[in-house]
Scaffold this active site. Structure first.
Site, mmCIF file in Angstrom:
data_model
loop_
_atom_site.group_PDB
_atom_site.id
_atom_site.type_symbol
_atom_site.label_atom_id
_atom_site.label_comp_id
_atom_site.label_asym_id
_atom_site.label_seq_id
_atom_site.Cartn_x
_atom_site.Cartn_y
_atom_site.Cartn_z
ATOM 1 N N THR A 37 0.656 -1.344 -0.084
ATOM 2 C CA THR A 37 -0.024 0.011 0.042
ATOM 3 C C THR A 37 0.706 1.393 0.141
ATOM 4 O OG1 THR A 37 -1.682 -0.895 1.045
ATOM 5 C CG2 THR A 37 -1.863 1.273 1.071
ATOM 6 N N ASP A 53 -3.086 3.127 -4.234
ATOM 7 C CA ASP A 53 -2.835 2.246 -5.298
ATOM 8 C C ASP A 53 -3.824 0.934 -5.217
ATOM 9 O OD1 ASP A 53 -1.780 1.299 -2.863
ATOM 10 O OD2 ASP A 53 -0.738 -0.254 -4.222
ATOM 11 N N ARG A 55 -2.847 -2.450 -5.499
ATOM 12 C CA ARG A 55 -2.086 -3.721 -5.172
ATOM 13 C C ARG A 55 -2.316 -4.471 -3.889
ATOM 14 N NH1 ARG A 55 4.067 -4.707 -6.886
ATOM 15 N NH2 ARG A 55 3.167 -4.657 -8.968
ATOM 16 N N LYS A 69 -8.958 0.164 -2.115
ATOM 17 C CA LYS A 69 -8.377 0.454 -0.832
ATOM 18 C C LYS A 69 -9.076 1.846 -0.152
ATOM 19 C CE LYS A 69 -3.767 -1.548 -1.760
ATOM 20 N NZ LYS A 69 -2.353 -1.156 -1.963
ATOM 21 N N GLY A 83 -2.599 -1.783 5.480
ATOM 22 C CA GLY A 83 -2.403 -2.967 6.428
ATOM 23 C C GLY A 83 -2.955 -4.133 6.022
ATOM 24 N N SER A 165 3.340 1.429 3.185
ATOM 25 C CA SER A 165 4.657 1.109 2.735
ATOM 26 C C SER A 165 5.533 1.793 1.970
ATOM 27 C CB SER A 165 5.192 -0.405 2.167
ATOM 28 O OG SER A 165 4.347 -0.661 1.018
ATOM 29 N N ASP A 202 8.316 1.259 -4.224
ATOM 30 C CA ASP A 202 7.830 0.331 -3.122
ATOM 31 C C ASP A 202 7.295 -0.859 -3.874
ATOM 32 O OD1 ASP A 202 6.860 -0.608 -0.707
ATOM 33 O OD2 ASP A 202 5.040 0.029 -1.124
ATOM 34 N N SER A 205 3.397 -1.824 -3.215
ATOM 35 C CA SER A 205 2.514 -1.121 -3.972
ATOM 36 C C SER A 205 2.574 -1.059 -5.585
ATOM 37 C CB SER A 205 2.755 0.313 -3.671
ATOM 38 O OG SER A 205 2.714 0.840 -2.590
#
Length: 268
Positions: A37, A53, A55, A69, A83, A165, A202, A205
């Protein structure tokens, strides 16, 4: 004397020792799907803009390329979740139902501060065992509001914020590009750039960018606003001419005869 009843709320840890014993013996325990995330939010001159995002990961595996999300809480507020995927979804569903009942009881639109209080008290009750990190945005009678809520129940109120993240990469975009009084188009593009910074820097993500614009009396949910990871056409072909690689065809008939000749005689 009445029997002592166990409390009906909270987590139970009866199987902790059993799970540890199974893990010590080499058994793989099930993993919760986590969102990895990058989620962001900012306040602009007419309201609030949220972004995320799409993923969802389970360890090193991409479990879902296009998950949602940005969760609905009330007609005037939405919430981004980072999370554990199940925790963020069910936590927001529970609070959404409580906000609906609150609006029916009071006869007025729920305030963003009411949702903030419900969320932080709910998460604090479980002492961080619910893995939900949230960015809450909405517009009520007092104007636009943006909050960050950690899994232990602590909260922040800022004009722009990032979680997840990929939050550091997204925050670098906000720190360099945000200013007071942004227009809608400027805010949406800044949110898109921040999410894409998380996507490209990241591993947790990825995929697409979702954006939600919340103003007084109106919400725009822009699903798939940007798709920076579309698959492109291959630049070359991987077809090889027949005979490029030599191989040996096994003689199955001869092999079957050898097996029959060496079979053990069990007729006696």
């Amino acid at each position: 004397m009445a029997p002592l009843l166990e409390p009906s709320t909270g987590f139970k840890f009866d199987n902790v020792k059993r799970n540890q014993m199974l893990a010590d013996k080499g058994h793989l325990l099930p993993r919760a799907t986590k969102t990895g995330t990058t989620i962001v939010g900012l306040v602009y001159k007419d309201g609030v803009i949220l972004g995320a995002d799409t993923r969802a990961t389970s360890g090193p595996i991409v479990a879902d390329k296009n998950c949602e999300k940005i969760h609905f809480l009330a007609p005037n507020m939405y919430c981004c979740g980072a999370g554990t995927a199940a925790d963020t979804e069910f936590t927001t569903n529970i609070i959404s139902s409580q906000l609906a009942l609150h609006s029916l009881n009071t006869g007025r639109e729920a305030r963003v501060g009411a949702a903030l209080t419900m969320l932080k008290q709910y998460l604090f009750r479980y002492q961080g065992h619910i893995g939900a990190y949230l960015v809450l945005g909405g517009y009520d009678v007092t104007g636009p509001h943006l909050y960050a809520i950690q899994a232990h129940g602590s909260t922040d109120k800022l004009p722009y914020m990032t979680l997840g993240s990929g939050s550091l990469a997204a925050m670098s975009v906000f720190e360099s590009g945000w200013r007071a009084g942004l227009s809608r188009d400027e805010g949406v593009e800044l949110v898109k750039d921040a999410i894409e910074a998380g996507i490209f820097n990241d591993l947790g993500s990825g995929s697409n960018v979702d954006v939600c614009v919340i103003t007084e009396g109106n919400v725009e949910y822009l699903r798939g606003y940007s798709t920076p990871n579309q698959r492109v056409a291959k630049e070359q072909t991987y077809r090889f001419a027949p005979g490029t690689t030599e191989f040996i065809v096994p003689n199955t008939t001869a092999q079957r005869g050898e097996e029959e000749g060496t079979a053990m005689d069990v007729s006696a």
